[in-house]
Design an enzyme around this catalytic site. Structure first.
Site, PDB file in Angstrom:
ATOM      1  N   ARG A   1       0.835  -1.220   0.000  1.00  0.00           N
ATOM      2  CA  ARG A   1       0.000   0.000   0.000  1.00  0.00           C
ATOM      3  C   ARG A   1       0.860   1.257   0.000  1.00  0.00           C
ATOM      4  O   ARG A   1       0.537   2.257   0.647  1.00  0.00           O
ATOM      5  CB  ARG A   1      -0.950   0.037   1.210  1.00  0.00           C
ATOM      6  CG  ARG A   1      -1.872  -1.117   1.329  1.00  0.00           C
ATOM      7  CD  ARG A   1      -2.858  -1.273   0.171  1.00  0.00           C
ATOM      8  NE  ARG A   1      -3.517  -2.543   0.303  1.00  0.00           N
ATOM      9  CZ  ARG A   1      -3.072  -3.675  -0.270  1.00  0.00           C
ATOM     10  NH1 ARG A   1      -2.022  -3.661  -1.082  1.00  0.00           N
ATOM     11  NH2 ARG A   1      -3.703  -4.805  -0.077  1.00  0.00           N
TER      12      ARG A   1
ATOM     13  N   SER B   1     -10.598  -0.810   4.170  1.00  0.00           N
ATOM     14  CA  SER B   1      -9.752  -0.951   5.367  1.00  0.00           C
ATOM     15  C   SER B   1      -9.190   0.401   5.781  1.00  0.00           C
ATOM     16  O   SER B   1      -8.631   1.124   4.958  1.00  0.00           O
ATOM     17  CB  SER B   1      -8.586  -1.906   5.083  1.00  0.00           C
ATOM     18  OG  SER B   1      -9.095  -3.199   4.859  1.00  0.00           O
TER      19      SER B   1
ATOM     20  N   GLU C   1      -4.377   3.587   6.528  1.00  0.00           N
ATOM     21  CA  GLU C   1      -4.224   3.416   5.079  1.00  0.00           C
ATOM     22  C   GLU C   1      -4.936   4.569   4.373  1.00  0.00           C
ATOM     23  O   GLU C   1      -4.516   5.022   3.321  1.00  0.00           O
ATOM     24  CB  GLU C   1      -4.846   2.065   4.662  1.00  0.00           C
ATOM     25  CG  GLU C   1      -4.765   1.786   3.186  1.00  0.00           C
ATOM     26  CD  GLU C   1      -5.363   0.426   2.823  1.00  0.00           C
ATOM     27  OE1 GLU C   1      -5.143  -0.559   3.571  1.00  0.00           O
ATOM     28  OE2 GLU C   1      -6.062   0.362   1.801  1.00  0.00           O
TER      29      GLU C   1
HETATM   30  C1  LIG Z   1     -15.472  -1.006  -0.079  1.00  0.00           C
HETATM   31  C2  LIG Z   1     -14.014  -0.718  -0.303  1.00  0.00           C
HETATM   32  C3  LIG Z   1     -13.130  -1.770  -0.464  1.00  0.00           C
HETATM   33  C4  LIG Z   1     -11.770  -1.525  -0.670  1.00  0.00           C
HETATM   34  N1  LIG Z   1     -10.934  -2.578  -0.835  1.00  0.00           N
HETATM   35  C5  LIG Z   1      -9.621  -2.355  -1.066  1.00  0.00           C
HETATM   36  C6  LIG Z   1      -8.727  -3.456  -1.268  1.00  0.00           C
HETATM   37  O1  LIG Z   1      -9.107  -4.620  -1.245  1.00  0.00           O
HETATM   38  N2  LIG Z   1      -7.410  -3.173  -1.482  1.00  0.00           N
HETATM   39  C7  LIG Z   1      -6.935  -1.898  -1.528  1.00  0.00           C
HETATM   40  O2  LIG Z   1      -5.740  -1.710  -1.759  1.00  0.00           O
HETATM   41  N3  LIG Z   1      -7.768  -0.830  -1.346  1.00  0.00           N
HETATM   42  C8  LIG Z   1      -9.082  -1.034  -1.114  1.00  0.00           C
HETATM   43  N4  LIG Z   1      -9.927   0.027  -0.920  1.00  0.00           N
HETATM   44  C9  LIG Z   1      -9.366   1.393  -0.870  1.00  0.00           C
HETATM   45  C10 LIG Z   1      -9.415   2.170  -2.212  1.00  0.00           C
HETATM   46  O3  LIG Z   1     -10.407   1.659  -3.041  1.00  0.00           O
HETATM   47  C11 LIG Z   1      -8.089   2.128  -2.941  1.00  0.00           C
HETATM   48  O4  LIG Z   1      -7.042   2.684  -2.158  1.00  0.00           O
HETATM   49  C12 LIG Z   1      -8.165   2.888  -4.278  1.00  0.00           C
HETATM   50  O5  LIG Z   1      -7.057   2.543  -5.059  1.00  0.00           O
HETATM   51  C13 LIG Z   1      -8.224   4.399  -4.124  1.00  0.00           C
HETATM   52  O6  LIG Z   1      -8.472   4.971  -5.404  1.00  0.00           O
HETATM   53  P1  LIG Z   1      -9.263   6.343  -5.550  1.00  0.00           P
HETATM   54  O7  LIG Z   1      -9.277   6.716  -6.997  1.00  0.00           O
HETATM   55  O8  LIG Z   1     -10.578   6.265  -4.897  1.00  0.00           O
HETATM   56  O9  LIG Z   1      -8.290   7.336  -4.769  1.00  0.00           O
HETATM   57  P2  LIG Z   1      -8.713   8.480  -3.725  1.00  0.00           P
HETATM   58  O10 LIG Z   1      -9.331   7.866  -2.529  1.00  0.00           O
HETATM   59  O11 LIG Z   1      -9.470   9.555  -4.415  1.00  0.00           O
HETATM   60  O12 LIG Z   1      -7.264   9.033  -3.350  1.00  0.00           O
HETATM   61  C14 LIG Z   1      -6.374   8.263  -2.566  1.00  0.00           C
HETATM   62  C15 LIG Z   1      -5.023   8.984  -2.560  1.00  0.00           C
HETATM   63  O13 LIG Z   1      -4.444   8.920  -3.858  1.00  0.00           O
HETATM   64  C16 LIG Z   1      -4.211  10.247  -4.382  1.00  0.00           C
HETATM   65  N5  LIG Z   1      -4.493  10.179  -5.818  1.00  0.00           N
HETATM   66  C17 LIG Z   1      -5.662   9.793  -6.401  1.00  0.00           C
HETATM   67  N6  LIG Z   1      -5.519   9.824  -7.741  1.00  0.00           N
HETATM   68  C18 LIG Z   1      -4.251  10.235  -8.004  1.00  0.00           C
HETATM   69  C19 LIG Z   1      -3.511  10.493  -9.171  1.00  0.00           C
HETATM   70  N7  LIG Z   1      -4.032  10.338 -10.397  1.00  0.00           N
HETATM   71  N8  LIG Z   1      -2.224  10.942  -9.059  1.00  0.00           N
HETATM   72  C20 LIG Z   1      -1.675  11.136  -7.820  1.00  0.00           C
HETATM   73  N9  LIG Z   1      -2.324  10.911  -6.670  1.00  0.00           N
HETATM   74  C21 LIG Z   1      -3.595  10.471  -6.764  1.00  0.00           C
HETATM   75  C22 LIG Z   1      -5.152  11.149  -3.596  1.00  0.00           C
HETATM   76  O14 LIG Z   1      -4.678  12.482  -3.554  1.00  0.00           O
HETATM   77  C23 LIG Z   1      -5.135  10.489  -2.234  1.00  0.00           C
HETATM   78  O15 LIG Z   1      -3.991  10.856  -1.514  1.00  0.00           O
HETATM   79  C24 LIG Z   1     -11.295  -0.192  -0.716  1.00  0.00           C
HETATM   80  C25 LIG Z   1     -12.199   0.870  -0.560  1.00  0.00           C
HETATM   81  C26 LIG Z   1     -13.554   0.607  -0.366  1.00  0.00           C
HETATM   82  C27 LIG Z   1     -14.519   1.756  -0.218  1.00  0.00           C
END
Ligand SMILES: Cc1cc2nc3c(=O)[nH]c(=O)nc-3n(C[C@H](O)[C@H](O)[C@H](O)COP(=O)(O)OP(=O)(O)OC[C@H]3O[C@@H](n4cnc5c(N)ncnc54)[C@H](O)[C@@H]3O)c2cc1C
Length: 311
Positions: free
Chosen positions: A179, A228, A298
């Site tokens: 992560r 998580s 996380e």
């Molecule tokens: C129900 C549920 C289940 C999940 N299961 C998992 C799992 O199994 N495994 C796991 O790893 N995660 C899991 N997650 C967490 C999440 O989905 C991941 O971390 C996902 O990759 C975040 O992507 P996002 O586009 O929503 O990023 P955001 O939440 O919008 O941003 C997360 C971070 O990344 C940065 N960011 C976003 N896009 C960019 C970009 N293009 N360039 C630079 N920085 C950027 C943001 O500024 C922020 O700091 C889960 C979440 C939920 C709600």
């Protein structure tokens, strides 16, 4: 921090420079899976990579702070909102073939759509990650993963904005770990090149289906959440530690440690970001007091949380 006039001139200049929508006072709760958080003073959605490139060079030229919003599935936005300019790359959705089992993908594409493309093509590497919500940009930045697959494991290279300019990063620059990637809040991933392995399509489809079914069972929680909340420590799992401290089901305002999954915090409908952050701190303090282990969140924070936390 700039006053209202500072924001006015930023807004006007951004509207001149960027082709995509530039809006003011945009409530961010609906942009996050936790469904909490105040407004972005300015939200910009560049139309394509060129538009994004211009935007980031303007930020750099003027020294304006900005924050990146993906699909908001790993993000806690402060109740007071975000004073930095918030950028969404959701319009960057392309999937372009590069070579055998290789594609260039826009940062705004949902990870699940990329996984679907892989499964349909019989490419292996991320087929068990189909149920992870969020964008490709967010997934690479967080090195999202499950089981023995991670997004970073299939990255070949990427186009990343740093110091206002778009640069090509080879995979090694990301320093992917559990992560973790080397992408900082001052950098933006615009597009990612992936290389997958050719495999038996039926086997890839089977692993995808099994992973989705497992996720539906393991993560069947009620209430808006961000997955998580804490990373697993080097030994053991976060949920077991939280559970062992009797914190499952504990509430703070409208936030609750999910009764179904001790490493999830749910919004029962009327939680504030302060409730959720307070509960995160409470869980950390109690696990540390009883187990001597400091759980590392996380989830990422964005915006003005006051003295308790910098954005
Ligand atoms: C129900 C549920 C289940 C999940 N299961 C998992 C799992 O199994 N495994 C796991 O790893 N995660 C899991 N997650 C967490 C999440 O989905 C991941 O971390 C996902 O990759 C975040 O992507 P996002 O586009 O929503 O990023 P955001 O939440 O919008 O941003 C997360 C971070 O990344 C940065 N960011 C976003 N896009 C960019 C970009 N293009 N360039 C630079 N920085 C950027 C943001 O500024 C922020 O700091 C889960 C979440 C939920 C709600």
């Amino acid at each position: 921090m700039p006053g209202c006039r500072g924001q006015d001139s930023r807004f006007e200049l951004l509207r001149e420079v960027v082709r995509g929508p530039v809006r003011r006072q945009v409530p961010l709760a609906s942009y996050t899976s936790w469904r909490v958080g105040g407004p972005a003073e300015i939200l910009v959605e560049p139309q394509d990579e060129d538009d994004a490139g211009r935007l980031f060079s303007v930020f750099h030229e003027h020294g304006w702070p900005w924050r990146l919003l993906g699909a908001g599935t790993n993000l806690l936005v402060a109740d007071r909102g975000v004073r930095e300019v918030v950028v969404s790359l959701s319009a960057l959705q392309g999937i372009e073939p590069l070579g055998p089992q290789q594609v260039r993908v826009g940062a705004g594409l949902l990870l699940s759509k990329l996984v679907k493309r892989c499964v349909e093509s019989g490419w292996q590497g991320i087929e068990t990650l189909g149920g992870i919500p969020g964008t490709v940009g967010g997934a690479v930045t967080m090195n999202a993963g499950a089981g023995d697959q991670t997004v970073g494991g299939c990255v070949l290279a990427a186009r990343v904005v740093e110091q206002g300019a778009v640069r090509d990063w080879p995979a090694q620059r990301f320093d992917f770990d559990y992560r973790h990637s080397a992408v900082t809040p001052e950098q933006a991933v615009l597009a990612v090149d992936f290389a997958f392995d050719a495999a038996e399509p039926a086997a890839v489809a089977q692993r995808h289906a099994v992973a989705l079914a497992h996720r539906r069972r393991a993560q069947a929680v009620h209430g808006a959440n961000a997955g998580s909340v804490f990373k697993n420590p080097s030994r053991g799992s976060a949920w077991k530690l939280i559970d062992a401290c009797g914190l499952r089901g504990v509430r703070r305002g409208g936030a609750q440690v999910a009764p179904e999954h001790a490493n999830f915090i749910v919004n029962n409908g009327d939680a504030s970001a302060a409730d959720i952050l307070g509960l995160i701190r409470q869980v950390q303090a109690e696990v540390y007091r009883r187990m001597g282990i400091l759980l590392e969140p996380e989830v990422r924070l964005m915006g003005d949380f006051g003295e308790d936390h910098e954005s």
